[in-house]
Design a protein around this motif. Structure first.
Motif, PDB file in Angstrom:
ATOM      1  N   ASN A  41       0.837  -1.206   0.000  1.00  0.00           N
ATOM      2  CA  ASN A  41       0.000   0.000   0.000  1.00  0.00           C
ATOM      3  C   ASN A  41       0.872   1.257   0.000  1.00  0.00           C
ATOM      4  OD1 ASN A  41      -2.858   1.161   0.488  1.00  0.00           O
ATOM      5  ND2 ASN A  41      -1.670   2.101   2.125  1.00  0.00           N
ATOM      6  N   LYS A  42       1.905   1.238   0.822  1.00  0.00           N
ATOM      7  CA  LYS A  42       2.822   2.378   0.896  1.00  0.00           C
ATOM      8  C   LYS A  42       3.582   2.552  -0.414  1.00  0.00           C
ATOM      9  CE  LYS A  42       6.331   4.384   3.935  1.00  0.00           C
ATOM     10  NZ  LYS A  42       7.110   4.205   5.188  1.00  0.00           N
ATOM     11  N   ALA A  43       3.991   1.444  -1.016  1.00  0.00           N
ATOM     12  CA  ALA A  43       4.730   1.509  -2.284  1.00  0.00           C
ATOM     13  C   ALA A  43       3.849   2.059  -3.407  1.00  0.00           C
ATOM     14  CB  ALA A  43       5.256   0.124  -2.653  1.00  0.00           C
ATOM     15  N   LEU A  44       2.585   1.679  -3.413  1.00  0.00           N
ATOM     16  CA  LEU A  44       1.674   2.149  -4.448  1.00  0.00           C
ATOM     17  C   LEU A  44       1.362   3.636  -4.285  1.00  0.00           C
ATOM     18  CD1 LEU A  44      -0.827  -0.833  -4.812  1.00  0.00           C
ATOM     19  CD2 LEU A  44       1.090  -0.222  -6.280  1.00  0.00           C
ATOM     20  N   ILE A  45       1.283   4.096  -3.045  1.00  0.00           N
ATOM     21  CA  ILE A  45       1.096   5.535  -2.819  1.00  0.00           C
ATOM     22  C   ILE A  45       2.294   6.298  -3.380  1.00  0.00           C
ATOM     23  CG2 ILE A  45       1.051   7.330  -1.039  1.00  0.00           C
ATOM     24  CD1 ILE A  45      -0.700   5.535   0.651  1.00  0.00           C
ATOM     25  N   ALA A  46       3.496   5.764  -3.141  1.00  0.00           N
ATOM     26  CA  ALA A  46       4.704   6.401  -3.682  1.00  0.00           C
ATOM     27  C   ALA A  46       4.690   6.391  -5.200  1.00  0.00           C
ATOM     28  CB  ALA A  46       5.955   5.685  -3.151  1.00  0.00           C
ATOM     29  N   LYS A  47       4.209   5.300  -5.792  1.00  0.00           N
ATOM     30  CA  LYS A  47       4.121   5.208  -7.250  1.00  0.00           C
ATOM     31  C   LYS A  47       3.187   6.284  -7.800  1.00  0.00           C
ATOM     32  CE  LYS A  47       4.893   2.520 -11.016  1.00  0.00           C
ATOM     33  NZ  LYS A  47       6.200   2.044 -11.492  1.00  0.00           N
ATOM     34  N   LEU A  48       2.098   6.511  -7.109  1.00  0.00           N
ATOM     35  CA  LEU A  48       1.149   7.538  -7.534  1.00  0.00           C
ATOM     36  C   LEU A  48       1.744   8.931  -7.367  1.00  0.00           C
ATOM     37  CD1 LEU A  48      -2.068   6.012  -5.936  1.00  0.00           C
ATOM     38  CD2 LEU A  48      -1.711   6.367  -8.381  1.00  0.00           C
ATOM     39  N   GLN A  49       2.396   9.157  -6.236  1.00  0.00           N
ATOM     40  CA  GLN A  49       2.913  10.497  -5.931  1.00  0.00           C
ATOM     41  C   GLN A  49       4.115  10.881  -6.787  1.00  0.00           C
ATOM     42  OE1 GLN A  49       3.528   9.913  -1.694  1.00  0.00           O
ATOM     43  NE2 GLN A  49       1.708  11.119  -1.201  1.00  0.00           N
ATOM     44  N   TYR A  50       4.871   9.905  -7.253  1.00  0.00           N
ATOM     45  CA  TYR A  50       6.098  10.238  -7.968  1.00  0.00           C
ATOM     46  C   TYR A  50       6.089   9.803  -9.432  1.00  0.00           C
ATOM     47  CZ  TYR A  50       7.826  11.260  -3.321  1.00  0.00           C
ATOM     48  OH  TYR A  50       7.981  11.791  -2.062  1.00  0.00           O
ATOM     49  N   LYS A  51       4.999   9.228  -9.885  1.00  0.00           N
ATOM     50  CA  LYS A  51       4.876   8.861 -11.294  1.00  0.00           C
ATOM     51  C   LYS A  51       3.602   9.454 -11.897  1.00  0.00           C
ATOM     52  CE  LYS A  51       8.636   6.366 -11.712  1.00  0.00           C
ATOM     53  NZ  LYS A  51       9.748   6.766 -12.606  1.00  0.00           N
ATOM     54  N   VAL A  52       2.458   9.008 -11.390  1.00  0.00           N
ATOM     55  CA  VAL A  52       1.178   9.516 -11.914  1.00  0.00           C
ATOM     56  C   VAL A  52       1.049  11.007 -11.628  1.00  0.00           C
ATOM     57  CG1 VAL A  52      -1.338   9.240 -11.859  1.00  0.00           C
ATOM     58  CG2 VAL A  52       0.133   7.238 -11.616  1.00  0.00           C
ATOM     59  N   GLU A  53       1.661  11.474 -10.557  1.00  0.00           N
ATOM     60  CA  GLU A  53       1.622  12.899 -10.220  1.00  0.00           C
ATOM     61  C   GLU A  53       2.188  13.757 -11.351  1.00  0.00           C
ATOM     62  OE1 GLU A  53       1.486  16.671  -8.428  1.00  0.00           O
ATOM     63  OE2 GLU A  53       0.348  14.828  -8.053  1.00  0.00           O
ATOM     64  N   TYR A  54       3.233  13.278 -12.016  1.00  0.00           N
ATOM     65  CA  TYR A  54       3.832  14.056 -13.096  1.00  0.00           C
ATOM     66  C   TYR A  54       2.906  14.136 -14.303  1.00  0.00           C
ATOM     67  CZ  TYR A  54       8.110  13.626 -10.350  1.00  0.00           C
ATOM     68  OH  TYR A  54       9.047  13.691  -9.349  1.00  0.00           O
ATOM     69  N   ILE A  55       2.149  13.067 -14.540  1.00  0.00           N
ATOM     70  CA  ILE A  55       1.150  13.115 -15.606  1.00  0.00           C
ATOM     71  C   ILE A  55       0.065  14.119 -15.245  1.00  0.00           C
ATOM     72  CG2 ILE A  55      -0.597  11.776 -16.863  1.00  0.00           C
ATOM     73  CD1 ILE A  55       1.143   9.327 -16.499  1.00  0.00           C
ATOM     74  N   HIS A  56      -0.316  14.128 -13.981  1.00  0.00           N
ATOM     75  CA  HIS A  56      -1.294  15.113 -13.512  1.00  0.00           C
ATOM     76  C   HIS A  56      -0.755  16.530 -13.653  1.00  0.00           C
ATOM     77  CE1 HIS A  56      -4.175  17.198 -10.964  1.00  0.00           C
ATOM     78  NE2 HIS A  56      -3.169  17.621 -10.217  1.00  0.00           N
ATOM     79  N   GLN A  57       0.516  16.731 -13.316  1.00  0.00           N
ATOM     80  CA  GLN A  57       1.130  18.044 -13.461  1.00  0.00           C
ATOM     81  C   GLN A  57       1.106  18.500 -14.921  1.00  0.00           C
ATOM     82  OE1 GLN A  57       2.763  20.215 -11.095  1.00  0.00           O
ATOM     83  NE2 GLN A  57       1.560  18.990  -9.674  1.00  0.00           N
TER      84      GLN A  57
END
Length: 337
Positions: A96-112
């Protein structure tokens, strides 16, 4: 009284921050059936945060910043809820923690990219939001700052930023431009030319616009490619953990969700938001993953409806407001958050 400070205006929580949305959904779902008093404040005031970023959760004893820290506190303090579960094994907690990191540091850039770099969305939607969130001149400074920051961040995914303007014909090389990845190859593009006449300048402007549109099209395709890879990654991981997929591809049981799944919903909701002028991500997911897209919409609609029912979202008051006067008081140490 527990307060959650987020981006937004009035009773509307902004899609510019998926973490704010996810934290709001989690807080409302967790505390709606308890005696604990809470409120969600759409202050859009980053001074509340020690790290200059929302969301921020304040209690009588402490201040928590960022979705991961906030979600951990809420689930440990208030336990299971109707829709959110904290019953995870040690292994699944790490996942769960690893997936949150994946979202915050990968999908976040797509969102940006989608919110602050994509020209249609940034100019016709995002910048207009800040006119409601912040007073003059911060209403112009803050989106520009986020735009420039996003331009640098998205390069980590190989998304090259656009030129700063159409009239840069000096022929100078922009040293901040990083090398392109294997997905985007502009080696054959000509370097900027110097305008020799008014007619030549108009031709260069037209050519620059064409280059910009081509670059943006390439970046959009790269975003779709990366997002699809990330969703496949989530899908395979869920299949490995749970032994099978459901009809939604990989998404959680409709009755229970973990914090990473709530954050995933928030990101997809923001990426596919209906008011965005350029909905290239929504159009792609609707064709590529229709069941998944529909299920995310069902979950987010439920959480948004719950926010309205609980009536816990309000606008900022007094020193919570990001006004110029409050900024002066904050900078001079008169106000402490």
């Amino acid at each position: 009284m527990i307060q959650l400070h987020v981006w937004g205006c009035g009773t509307e929580i902004s899609v510019i921050s998926p973490e704010c949305l996810a934290a709001s959904w989690l807080l409302t779902d967790s505390l709606s059936n308890t005696s604990e008093e809470y409120e969600i404040v759409t202050s859009s005031n980053t001074n509340v945060s020690d790290i200059g970023k929302l969301p921020v959760l304040t209690t009588a004893e402490r201040k928590l910043q960022g979705f991961e820290e906030i979600s951990k506190y809420i689930l440990e303090t208030y336990g299971d809820t109707n829709f959110v579960s904290k019953e995870l094994s040690t292994h699944n907690q790490l996942v769960n923690k690893a997936l949150i990191a994946k979202l915050q540091y990968k999908v976040e850039y797509i969102h940006q990219y989608n919110m602050f770099v994509n020209s249609r969305n940034y100019e016709k939607y995002t910048t207009k939001l800040f006119q409601k969130y912040l007073p003059f001149p911060m209403m112009y400074n803050q989106p520009l700052k986020l735009h420039q920051n996003a331009q640098e961040q998205v390069q980590l995914l190989g998304l090259n930023k656009n030129k700063t303007g159409f009239f840069d014909f000096s022929g100078s090389v922009n040293n901040s431009e990083i090398a392109e990845t294997e997905y985007i190859n502009d080696e054959n593009e000509e370097q900027d030319e110097v305008a020799l006449s008014a007619l030549h300048e108009r031709q260069l402007v037209a050519k620059s616009k064409e280059k910009s549109l081509l670059r943006e099209s390439k970046n959009s395709l790269k975003c779709l490619h990366l997002l699809n890879d990330y969703l496949d990654y989530f899908s395979k991981l869920y299949e490995k953990l749970n032994g099978n997929k459901n009809s939604y591809g990989f998404i959680f049981d409709q009755k229970r969700a973990s914090s990473c799944e709530i954050l995933l919903c928030a990101y997809v909701y923001s990426l596919t938001y209906e008011d965005l002028p350029d909905r290239f991500i929504y159009n792609y997911l609707k064709i590529k993953r229709p069941d998944f897209t529909e299920f995310i919409a069902t979950c987010t609609q439920r959480w948004n409806t719950q926010l309205q029912i609980e009536d816990a979202v309000r606008g900022p008051e007094n020193e919570e407001t990001p006004s110029l006067w409050n900024e002066v008081k904050y900078q001079t140490g008169i106000v402490h958050y």
